[in-house]
Design a protein around this motif. Structure first.
Motif, PDB file in Angstrom:
ATOM      1  N   TYR A   1       0.774  -1.208   0.066  1.00  0.00           N
ATOM      2  CA  TYR A   1      -0.068   0.034   0.028  1.00  0.00           C
ATOM      3  C   TYR A   1       0.866   1.380   0.135  1.00  0.00           C
ATOM      4  O   TYR A   1       1.866   1.123   0.633  1.00  0.00           O
ATOM      5  CB  TYR A   1      -0.948  -0.005   1.159  1.00  0.00           C
ATOM      6  CG  TYR A   1      -2.093  -1.015   1.152  1.00  0.00           C
ATOM      7  CD1 TYR A   1      -3.327  -0.648   0.452  1.00  0.00           C
ATOM      8  CD2 TYR A   1      -1.815  -2.330   1.262  1.00  0.00           C
ATOM      9  CE1 TYR A   1      -4.335  -1.619   0.689  1.00  0.00           C
ATOM     10  CE2 TYR A   1      -2.811  -3.092   1.317  1.00  0.00           C
ATOM     11  CZ  TYR A   1      -4.148  -2.833   0.771  1.00  0.00           C
ATOM     12  OH  TYR A   1      -5.233  -3.702   0.433  1.00  0.00           O
TER      13      TYR A   1
ATOM     14  N   TYR B   1     -13.678   6.688   2.822  1.00  0.00           N
ATOM     15  CA  TYR B   1     -13.039   5.569   3.016  1.00  0.00           C
ATOM     16  C   TYR B   1     -13.706   4.472   2.807  1.00  0.00           C
ATOM     17  O   TYR B   1     -15.008   4.155   3.386  1.00  0.00           O
ATOM     18  CB  TYR B   1     -12.179   5.417   4.174  1.00  0.00           C
ATOM     19  CG  TYR B   1     -10.947   6.632   4.312  1.00  0.00           C
ATOM     20  CD1 TYR B   1      -9.690   6.268   4.325  1.00  0.00           C
ATOM     21  CD2 TYR B   1     -11.401   7.663   4.588  1.00  0.00           C
ATOM     22  CE1 TYR B   1      -8.606   7.048   4.508  1.00  0.00           C
ATOM     23  CE2 TYR B   1     -10.430   9.005   4.715  1.00  0.00           C
ATOM     24  CZ  TYR B   1      -9.000   8.440   4.487  1.00  0.00           C
ATOM     25  OH  TYR B   1      -7.927   9.262   4.967  1.00  0.00           O
ATOM     26  N   THR B   2     -13.120   3.247   2.261  1.00  0.00           N
ATOM     27  CA  THR B   2     -13.806   1.692   2.603  1.00  0.00           C
ATOM     28  C   THR B   2     -12.833   1.173   3.823  1.00  0.00           C
ATOM     29  O   THR B   2     -11.693   1.244   3.886  1.00  0.00           O
ATOM     30  CB  THR B   2     -13.633   1.122   0.983  1.00  0.00           C
ATOM     31  OG1 THR B   2     -12.214   0.989   0.834  1.00  0.00           O
ATOM     32  CG2 THR B   2     -14.368   1.628   0.056  1.00  0.00           C
ATOM     33  N   ARG B   3     -13.335  -0.077   4.052  1.00  0.00           N
ATOM     34  CA  ARG B   3     -12.796  -0.731   5.232  1.00  0.00           C
ATOM     35  C   ARG B   3     -12.670  -2.211   4.673  1.00  0.00           C
ATOM     36  O   ARG B   3     -13.672  -2.613   4.077  1.00  0.00           O
ATOM     37  CB  ARG B   3     -13.713  -0.909   6.384  1.00  0.00           C
ATOM     38  CG  ARG B   3     -13.108  -1.556   7.485  1.00  0.00           C
ATOM     39  CD  ARG B   3     -13.560  -1.435   8.925  1.00  0.00           C
ATOM     40  NE  ARG B   3     -14.949  -1.203   8.767  1.00  0.00           N
ATOM     41  CZ  ARG B   3     -15.997  -2.233   8.966  1.00  0.00           C
ATOM     42  NH1 ARG B   3     -15.929  -3.386   8.980  1.00  0.00           N
ATOM     43  NH2 ARG B   3     -17.201  -1.679   9.032  1.00  0.00           N
ATOM     44  N   GLU B   4     -11.159  -2.444   4.570  1.00  0.00           N
ATOM     45  CA  GLU B   4     -10.917  -3.927   3.770  1.00  0.00           C
ATOM     46  C   GLU B   4     -10.110  -4.601   4.834  1.00  0.00           C
ATOM     47  O   GLU B   4      -9.313  -4.117   5.862  1.00  0.00           O
ATOM     48  CB  GLU B   4      -9.970  -3.481   2.554  1.00  0.00           C
ATOM     49  CG  GLU B   4     -10.788  -2.623   1.608  1.00  0.00           C
ATOM     50  CD  GLU B   4      -9.962  -2.454   0.437  1.00  0.00           C
ATOM     51  OE1 GLU B   4      -9.018  -2.933   0.150  1.00  0.00           O
ATOM     52  OE2 GLU B   4     -10.408  -1.653  -0.443  1.00  0.00           O
ATOM     53  N   GLN B   5     -10.409  -6.001   4.778  1.00  0.00           N
ATOM     54  CA  GLN B   5      -9.191  -7.045   5.301  1.00  0.00           C
ATOM     55  C   GLN B   5      -7.898  -6.982   4.995  1.00  0.00           C
ATOM     56  O   GLN B   5      -7.864  -7.351   3.664  1.00  0.00           O
ATOM     57  CB  GLN B   5     -10.125  -8.145   5.886  1.00  0.00           C
ATOM     58  CG  GLN B   5      -9.499  -9.144   6.954  1.00  0.00           C
ATOM     59  CD  GLN B   5     -10.317 -10.134   6.985  1.00  0.00           C
ATOM     60  OE1 GLN B   5     -11.284 -10.193   6.701  1.00  0.00           O
ATOM     61  NE2 GLN B   5      -9.548 -11.210   7.594  1.00  0.00           N
ATOM     62  N   VAL B   6      -6.875  -6.846   5.751  1.00  0.00           N
ATOM     63  CA  VAL B   6      -5.529  -7.065   5.427  1.00  0.00           C
ATOM     64  C   VAL B   6      -4.708  -7.979   6.243  1.00  0.00           C
ATOM     65  O   VAL B   6      -5.177  -8.131   7.260  1.00  0.00           O
ATOM     66  CB  VAL B   6      -4.816  -5.855   4.909  1.00  0.00           C
ATOM     67  CG1 VAL B   6      -5.604  -5.156   3.716  1.00  0.00           C
ATOM     68  CG2 VAL B   6      -4.749  -4.633   6.201  1.00  0.00           C
TER      69      VAL B   6
ATOM     70  N   TRP C   1      -8.204  -4.942  10.094  1.00  0.00           N
ATOM     71  CA  TRP C   1      -9.135  -4.053   8.897  1.00  0.00           C
ATOM     72  C   TRP C   1      -7.932  -2.914   8.963  1.00  0.00           C
ATOM     73  O   TRP C   1      -7.222  -2.651   9.672  1.00  0.00           O
ATOM     74  CB  TRP C   1     -10.355  -3.609   9.634  1.00  0.00           C
ATOM     75  CG  TRP C   1     -11.378  -4.506   9.844  1.00  0.00           C
ATOM     76  CD1 TRP C   1     -11.741  -5.329  11.124  1.00  0.00           C
ATOM     77  CD2 TRP C   1     -12.229  -5.442   9.063  1.00  0.00           C
ATOM     78  NE1 TRP C   1     -12.661  -6.217  11.022  1.00  0.00           N
ATOM     79  CE2 TRP C   1     -12.883  -6.246   9.401  1.00  0.00           C
ATOM     80  CE3 TRP C   1     -12.203  -5.186   7.626  1.00  0.00           C
ATOM     81  CZ2 TRP C   1     -13.934  -7.101   8.857  1.00  0.00           C
ATOM     82  CZ3 TRP C   1     -13.105  -6.117   6.978  1.00  0.00           C
ATOM     83  CH2 TRP C   1     -13.908  -6.907   7.567  1.00  0.00           C
TER      84      TRP C   1
ATOM     85  N   TYR D   1      -8.643   1.213   6.660  1.00  0.00           N
ATOM     86  CA  TYR D   1      -9.192   2.208   5.910  1.00  0.00           C
ATOM     87  C   TYR D   1      -8.610   2.464   4.507  1.00  0.00           C
ATOM     88  O   TYR D   1      -7.462   3.182   4.915  1.00  0.00           O
ATOM     89  CB  TYR D   1      -9.717   3.271   6.867  1.00  0.00           C
ATOM     90  CG  TYR D   1     -10.910   2.819   7.832  1.00  0.00           C
ATOM     91  CD1 TYR D   1     -12.291   2.807   7.437  1.00  0.00           C
ATOM     92  CD2 TYR D   1     -10.514   2.546   9.135  1.00  0.00           C
ATOM     93  CE1 TYR D   1     -13.143   2.368   8.372  1.00  0.00           C
ATOM     94  CE2 TYR D   1     -11.284   2.122  10.148  1.00  0.00           C
ATOM     95  CZ  TYR D   1     -12.683   2.122   9.706  1.00  0.00           C
ATOM     96  OH  TYR D   1     -13.441   1.786  10.691  1.00  0.00           O
ATOM     97  N   VAL D   2      -9.020   2.486   3.624  1.00  0.00           N
ATOM     98  CA  VAL D   2      -8.529   2.588   2.315  1.00  0.00           C
ATOM     99  C   VAL D   2      -9.093   3.659   1.659  1.00  0.00           C
ATOM    100  O   VAL D   2     -10.341   3.820   1.826  1.00  0.00           O
ATOM    101  CB  VAL D   2      -8.609   1.584   1.275  1.00  0.00           C
ATOM    102  CG1 VAL D   2      -7.977   1.761   0.027  1.00  0.00           C
ATOM    103  CG2 VAL D   2      -7.898   0.146   1.797  1.00  0.00           C
TER     104      VAL D   2
END
Length: 149
Positions: free
Chosen positions: A40, A94-99, A112, A114-115
């Motif tokens: 990222y 933002y979107t919330r994504e699992q990483v 999680w 925030y992207v």
């Protein structure tokens, strides 16, 4: 059935000692641990004065903290965090994504993050790419501003 994921990676105003750390604390009890998110890229947005994280290359990495909440506090914390991050705005901020992140102790964990969801803004004046991936190195970053994101 696996336990709910109660951890979020923060890389800007929600980090310990930053201007919105109090928002993270409203959610209840948590622990903070330094970590790195690979793949990222990090940008500083001005005049908004907060960072945006976007997918990058395998060579890119962002420094921050994982905030791990107790399961009893997670839903409350998520409500405060989602609101601050504009997750339910139209369009979303933002979107919330699992990483997966790597903690400084070498351990990995799912979390999680925030992207930033408005990539068109990243080409506008006032946006600085932070090559180091550490928001503390952003030029003109204000630690003392009000809770305005």
């Amino acid at each position: 059935m696996s336990p709910p994921l109660t951890q979020v990676f923060v890389y800007g105003t929600l980090m310990p000692g930053e201007r919105n750390a109090h928002v993270a604390q409203r959610g209840g009890s948590f622990s903070a641990q330094p970590a790195t998110l690979r793949g990222y890229r990090l940008f500083h947005l001005n005049p908004e004065n907060y960072p945006g994280l976007t997918p990058g290359t395998e060579a890119d990495a962002v420094r921050g903290y994982t905030l791990t909440y107790t399961p009893a506090h997670w839903e409350q914390a998520l409500s405060f965090l989602d609101r601050l991050e504009g997750l339910h705005e139209t369009p979303a901020l933002y979107t919330r994504e699992q990483v997966q992140v790597r903690h400084d102790d070498g351990k990995f964990s799912d979390t999680w993050v925030y992207v930033y969801a408005r990539p068109e803004r990243l080409n506008a004046p006032g946006v600085q790419f932070i090559e180091s991936g550490d928001w503390h190195e952003a030029k003109a970053r204000d630690q003392h501003g009000e809770d305005h994101r």
